[in-house]
Design an enzyme around this catalytic site. Sequence first.
Site: not given
Length: 260
Positions: A69, A115, A118, A138
Amino acid sequence: MQEKRYTYFLLAIWKNIAYITVNRPDKRNALNTLVLKELAEILADLKTNDQVRGVILTGAGDKAFVAGADIKEFQDFSSDEAWLLSKFGQEEVMDELYTYPKPVVAAINGFALGGGLELAMACHIRVAVENAQMGLPEVSLGIIPGYGGTQRLPQLVGRGKALEMIMTGEMIDAREAQQWGLVNYTVPADELMATCERLLEKMFGRSQTAITAAIRTVNIGLMEPEKGYEEERDAFAAAFDSPDFKEGVSAFLAKRKPNF
Ligand code: COA
């Protein structure tokens, strides 16, 4: 070949495959809100495009698939904003990919972090280049994965390895990822696309209706285990009413290739 223009994507359709490339290489293809919005739009368009029978998702450049992200974008987010970001990304992109009715292969051409991993895990199959690195870093930012990583990583590698990766935030390389079942194949960079294409082409010789039902049934079994067997029975029964069943069985008995 069809080409469309997006701020952060290249989209090409060739034969029956849609090639989606996150095109933000200077930021290692990090996922900001517009990247997620455009990807949601592309997935919706391709779902109803009859020419497209399968999708390959990759990142531009030779460094990253997607490096996570966009940290810059969320640096000042409140808890409420973070909740909405997670909901949007999960529902509009990750769950959409996970339940996509056409096969989606992640072509992991470099770093797949946070992300980005993911996103790859939401795809149905993962093929990685030998020097790809994967991880959920993270916790080093003081947060946890927010696009399904705490759920999908244990599905692929088991609880022990998933917790190790999530709690240490360490990356693993493609070979180790393959040993744990996180990626299906590890290949030299110049074989990445051909390997993904070969996998999809095998599927194109099968019944698309049956493949869609299989994706749905596998997912229901993982998400709502108590419903899995029942769903499989229903989907199995429904398949007997499909033209593909008649064609598949007739072709087998006539010793010819089915024409789905
Ligand atoms: N969000 C926002 N920007 C990112 C980013 C991310 N997740 N990952 C990389 N970038 C940006 C960098 O800030 C840098 O921008 P700049 O040129 O304006 O300074 C640019 O992409 C290149 O990154 P750089 O770190 O110089 O590239 P690298 O090839 O040396 O390293 C990574 C690549 C992926 C190892 C490194 O960028 C990294 O660790 N990224 C963050 C990974 C992460 O924690 N992801 C989880 C987010 S929840």
